[in-house]
Design a protein around this motif. Sequence first.
Motif, PDB file in Angstrom:
ATOM      1  N   ARG A 144       0.735  -1.032  -0.294  1.00  0.00           N
ATOM      2  CA  ARG A 144       0.039  -0.001   0.191  1.00  0.00           C
ATOM      3  C   ARG A 144       0.856   1.283   0.061  1.00  0.00           C
ATOM      4  O   ARG A 144       0.569   1.992  -0.808  1.00  0.00           O
ATOM      5  CB  ARG A 144      -0.539  -0.351   1.351  1.00  0.00           C
ATOM      6  N   ALA A 145       1.757   1.412   0.500  1.00  0.00           N
ATOM      7  CA  ALA A 145       2.905   2.737   1.224  1.00  0.00           C
ATOM      8  C   ALA A 145       3.275   3.318  -0.160  1.00  0.00           C
ATOM      9  O   ALA A 145       3.686   3.786  -0.824  1.00  0.00           O
ATOM     10  CB  ALA A 145       3.494   2.553   2.045  1.00  0.00           C
ATOM     11  N   ASP A 200       1.611   4.366  -2.936  1.00  0.00           N
ATOM     12  CA  ASP A 200       0.402   5.209  -2.360  1.00  0.00           C
ATOM     13  C   ASP A 200      -1.250   4.758  -2.932  1.00  0.00           C
ATOM     14  O   ASP A 200      -2.030   5.068  -3.647  1.00  0.00           O
ATOM     15  CB  ASP A 200       0.304   6.485  -2.688  1.00  0.00           C
TER      16      ASP A 200
END
Length: 65
Positions: A25-26, A29
């Motif tokens: 996810r990071a 984004d």
Amino acid sequence: MPDQSKLFPDHRRLSGERYTVETFRAAYDLSQDEARRLFEKFGPSKRELDLLMRARRDPEQFLNF
């Protein structure tokens, strides 16, 4: 007849580095829901998820090989 699952193990278990849902996810984004959906559909393989995200961003690069 031999158990097919033992003859052909899931390739995702053999594909190297792995993401966690949070690191995936990071890295891209993504929302938590979108990251989890893709992670559940394609598995934790960093190689496969990175390729998927490249294809999502620029699909034409995969049409001309």
